[in-house]
Write a protein that holds these residues in place. Structure first.
Motif, mmCIF file in Angstrom:
data_model
loop_
_atom_site.group_PDB
_atom_site.id
_atom_site.type_symbol
_atom_site.label_atom_id
_atom_site.label_comp_id
_atom_site.label_asym_id
_atom_site.label_seq_id
_atom_site.Cartn_x
_atom_site.Cartn_y
_atom_site.Cartn_z
ATOM 1 N N LEU A 121 -2.448 -4.445 5.106
ATOM 2 C CA LEU A 121 -1.420 -4.723 6.103
ATOM 3 C C LEU A 121 -0.994 -3.451 6.830
ATOM 4 O O LEU A 121 -1.002 -2.350 6.262
ATOM 5 C CB LEU A 121 -0.184 -5.358 5.453
ATOM 6 C CG LEU A 121 -0.256 -6.855 5.135
ATOM 7 C CD1 LEU A 121 -1.243 -7.161 4.022
ATOM 8 C CD2 LEU A 121 1.124 -7.403 4.777
ATOM 9 N N VAL A 122 -0.623 -3.623 8.087
ATOM 10 C CA VAL A 122 -0.069 -2.555 8.916
ATOM 11 C C VAL A 122 1.157 -3.104 9.616
ATOM 12 O O VAL A 122 1.121 -4.211 10.162
ATOM 13 C CB VAL A 122 -1.094 -2.058 9.967
ATOM 14 C CG1 VAL A 122 -0.445 -1.049 10.905
ATOM 15 C CG2 VAL A 122 -2.307 -1.436 9.287
ATOM 16 N N GLY A 123 2.254 -2.370 9.578
ATOM 17 C CA GLY A 123 3.421 -2.832 10.318
ATOM 18 C C GLY A 123 4.715 -2.184 9.875
ATOM 19 O O GLY A 123 4.788 -1.503 8.850
ATOM 20 N N ASN A 124 5.718 -2.404 10.708
ATOM 21 C CA ASN A 124 7.082 -1.998 10.396
ATOM 22 C C ASN A 124 7.949 -3.234 10.520
ATOM 23 O O ASN A 124 8.056 -3.821 11.597
ATOM 24 C CB ASN A 124 7.566 -0.903 11.348
ATOM 25 C CG ASN A 124 8.966 -0.433 11.020
ATOM 26 O OD1 ASN A 124 9.944 -1.143 11.257
ATOM 27 N ND2 ASN A 124 9.078 0.776 10.478
ATOM 28 N N TRP A 125 8.547 -3.632 9.402
ATOM 29 C CA TRP A 125 9.362 -4.830 9.366
ATOM 30 C C TRP A 125 10.833 -4.431 9.279
ATOM 31 O O TRP A 125 11.311 -3.961 8.246
ATOM 32 C CB TRP A 125 8.983 -5.714 8.176
ATOM 33 C CG TRP A 125 7.571 -6.236 8.220
ATOM 34 C CD1 TRP A 125 6.711 -6.248 9.282
ATOM 35 C CD2 TRP A 125 6.844 -6.829 7.127
ATOM 36 N NE1 TRP A 125 5.515 -6.813 8.928
ATOM 37 C CE2 TRP A 125 5.564 -7.183 7.621
ATOM 38 C CE3 TRP A 125 7.166 -7.110 5.801
ATOM 39 C CZ2 TRP A 125 4.596 -7.797 6.817
ATOM 40 C CZ3 TRP A 125 6.198 -7.715 4.998
ATOM 41 C CH2 TRP A 125 4.930 -8.054 5.505
ATOM 42 N N ASP B 194 8.472 0.566 6.938
ATOM 43 C CA ASP B 194 7.024 0.636 7.057
ATOM 44 C C ASP B 194 6.391 0.044 5.804
ATOM 45 O O ASP B 194 6.669 0.484 4.683
ATOM 46 C CB ASP B 194 6.572 2.086 7.235
ATOM 47 C CG ASP B 194 6.804 2.583 8.649
ATOM 48 O OD1 ASP B 194 6.407 1.883 9.595
ATOM 49 O OD2 ASP B 194 7.391 3.675 8.808
ATOM 50 N N ILE B 195 5.564 -0.957 6.023
ATOM 51 C CA ILE B 195 4.901 -1.632 4.897
ATOM 52 C C ILE B 195 3.398 -1.387 4.918
ATOM 53 O O ILE B 195 2.652 -1.974 4.123
ATOM 54 C CB ILE B 195 5.205 -3.149 4.898
ATOM 55 C CG1 ILE B 195 4.827 -3.816 6.239
ATOM 56 C CG2 ILE B 195 6.676 -3.382 4.604
ATOM 57 C CD1 ILE B 195 3.380 -4.188 6.409
ATOM 58 N N SER B 196 2.946 -0.526 5.799
ATOM 59 C CA SER B 196 1.518 -0.276 5.942
ATOM 60 C C SER B 196 0.906 0.210 4.640
ATOM 61 O O SER B 196 1.513 0.981 3.898
ATOM 62 C CB SER B 196 1.272 0.768 7.032
ATOM 63 O OG SER B 196 1.651 0.281 8.292
ATOM 64 N N GLY B 197 -0.318 -0.259 4.392
ATOM 65 C CA GLY B 197 -1.073 0.209 3.244
ATOM 66 C C GLY B 197 -1.187 -0.769 2.110
ATOM 67 O O GLY B 197 -2.075 -0.641 1.261
#
Length: 579
Positions: free
Chosen positions: A330-334, A338-341
């Motif tokens: 997953l990649v993103g900022n919620w 940041d929840i990437s990785g």
């Protein structure tokens, strides 16, 4: 040993070192070309809010509490003894898959429903951080794992349960291929540390034989839901075709080759890997795909093959799986996080990452760069993001307003995390919570499962993988990654560490190298960056770049042969003369 003239030039550069800091002053550039992964490129350089947990400490605390049968409290203890004596005439043990799971424990289903993902996984995790599980409080938990070797069914491999009596209760026994292959990968991981454990050699050989025979039967066609290892027949059902089972076969067979030096296991490993590489579409299903990248890198480095395995890495990361839609990283900022990785579904409810998958993907991908440093930047950056995001699974790390059951977190005693992290809740009662949401699937597994079954015991037990690999440095966002920690069944190697600098400026990193005199080799720059080093050593890493340092004894003779660089006969750079 005589060193080639162009290698001798490397040592002339030592005169340019600063005695005070040990930082390199070389002006030439022989750095290896770095390969990019688009998914990693999309991740932030500096994920926020930033905090990397002490995974080693967490692994030790988990083991101390979960393996303590005297723990008191609702839903505790999490371990029980199983005297059903399946497959081996000995007592074994179970650990809850999730807290409060109604299917499990000593009083449910005769105490025989427990999963190797939890038991083998937690023995593996604890061993990685230095705990001897073969002699712990008078018990040999390593020996007890043998009951998962399903000899009574004639499958003769390690499976997720000890017997088919509980197969339909969950866990994919004999119908979901990764559940049958991955316990053997885990078992081989454990066996690396306990090679003399009684019957382990026979079990490892049996598994290797079964995987070799299965690969021969499949003849490159892994398009099946699972494989019957008793009849040696591929099977299909409603579950996805799992072509990445070939990666699991390749990992076990290459490990078996290194362990037993049986040539046919090397042939089987190559054939399995080539079946994976022949796939036209991304078939990443659960966890096995990245092990294919590791095996390919090792075969190229050690056996002289030339597999182009970039697509295996892209399949692992990109979320383009056509079988299990969107499976990847997953990649993103919620909402500022940041929840990437993290690893899981990139599309399910906006994204649904899982604790165990994230830990376990570190296992093959970090040591991979020791054999192929072209991916040092990519894996270093991913590890920084993943290591940071993992805290969000833990109820005492993520704010209460971003977890489904914060009022119940005291039951975890600080060592059990949520199973997953999701963008939009897949439970109606939690739909009001803003992302990221720490949550778990447990209540979906069986009617009546309590809310606390969202706390994942099985996934939390794999924390030792991160604990063995990850250490802090003097720079907050530069991690030290131990490349040997999960590099099993290997030849002799010298201590090797990966560092990645995500910052917009160069950083000086100081590490302690001990009191024996060393010369430090960087496989990314492909040169020695320090000599006569003792105690603290400071080196510079340029912006958004990695260093991969090998600690070489000062007296070691350096030689080059067939494109590899050696120190007293031990390889320190597998790609010394390659692009």
């Amino acid at each position: 040993m005589i060193v080639k003239n162009y290698l001798l030039a490397l040592f002339i550069g030592f005169l340019l070192f600063s005695c005070k800091t040990g930082s390199s002053q070389f002006t030439d550039d022989n750095s290896i070309h770095q390969l990019h992964l688009s998914r990693v490129d999309a991740m932030p350089n500096l994920p926020e809010p930033f905090k990397v947990m002490d995974f080693k400490d967490m692994a030790k605390k988990f083991d101390a509490l979960v393996y303590d049968e005297t723990q008191m409290g609702e839903y505790w203890p999490l371990i029980w003894m199983d005297d059903s004596r399946k497959n081996f005439d000995q007592e074994t043990f179970g650990i809850y898959t999730a807290m409060g799971d109604l299917r499990q424990g000593p009083h449910n289903n005769d105490g025989i429903f427990h999963e190797s993902l939890a038991t083998v996984g937690s023995v593996f995790g604890a061993t990685l951080v230095g705990i001897d599980k073969s002699n712990q409080n008078g018990k040999n938990y390593v020996s007890m794992l043998k009951n998962y070797f399903n000899s009574e069914t004639n499958w003769d491999i390690v499976m997720n349960n000890t017997s088919p009596e509980v197969a339909m209760l969950g866990g994919g026994y004999g119908r979901d291929w990764w559940y049958d292959v991955y316990p053997n990968v885990l078992f081989y991981g454990v066996a690396n540390f306990y090679p003399d454990e009684t019957h382990y050699t026979e079990i490892m050989r049996s598994v290797a034989e079964k995987f070799y025979d299965a690969n021969a039967v499949l003849e490159g066609n892994y398009s099946h839901s699972f494989f019957d290892y008793a009849t040696l027949e591929p099977q299909d059902n409603w579950i996805c075709k799992q072509e990445d089972a070939a990666a699991g076969h390749a990992y076990v067979l290459y490990s078996a080759y290194q362990r037993f030096k049986e040539p046919k296991y090397l042939i089987g490993a190559k054939n399995s890997l080539e079946a994976l590489l022949a796939q036209k579409d991304n078939r990443f299903y659960e966890i096995l795909m990245p092990f294919g990248a590791y095996v390919a890198a090792r075969l190229n480095a050690e056996e002289g093959t030339d597999y182009n395995y970039t697509k295996i890495l892209e399949w692992t990361f990109n979320g383009t799986s056509v079988c299990r839609e969107g499976w990847g990283v997953l990649v993103g900022n919620w909402n500022g996080y940041d929840i990437s990785g993290i690893v899981g579904s990139t599309v399910d409810h906006g994204g649904f990452g899982f604790l165990m998958n994230t830990y376990d993907t570190m296992w093959p991908l970090v040591p991979m760069v020791r054999y192929d440093q072209r991916y040092a930047n990519a894996i270093g950056k991913w590890m920084l993001n993943a290591s940071n995001a993992l805290k969000l699974f833990y109820p005492y790390e993520i704010p209460d307003e971003h977890q489904s059951i914060p009022e119940l977190k005291h039951h975890t005693k600080g060592v059990i995390a949520y199973e997953g992290l999701i963008k939009q809740s897949h439970f109606e009662e939690y739909e009001h919570i803003k992302a990221p949401i720490a949550i778990g699937d447990g209540p979906h597994w069986v009617d009546g499962n309590p809310d606390v079954s969202q706390f994942s015991v099985y996934g939390s037990g794999h924390v030792g993988i991160a604990g063995a690999i990850i250490s802090a440095t003097n720079v907050d966002n530069i991690l030290q990654l131990d490349l040997l920690a999960t590099d099993f069944y290997r030849n002799a190697a010298l201590p090797s560490y990966l560092y990645y600098n995500p910052n917009q400026e160069a950083k000086s990193v100081t590490i302690s190298v001990g009191e024996k005199s060393l010369k430090i080799y960087d496989t990314v720059q492909r040169r020695f960056i320090g000599e006569n080093v003792k105690g603290d050593f400071t080196f510079d890493i340029s912006r958004e770049n990695a260093a991969l340092l090998v600690m070489v004894p000062q007296t070691a003779g350096i030689s080059e042969k067939n494109g590899k660089l050696y120190a007293d006969g031990v390889v320190i750079d597998y790609r010394y003369s390659k692009n």
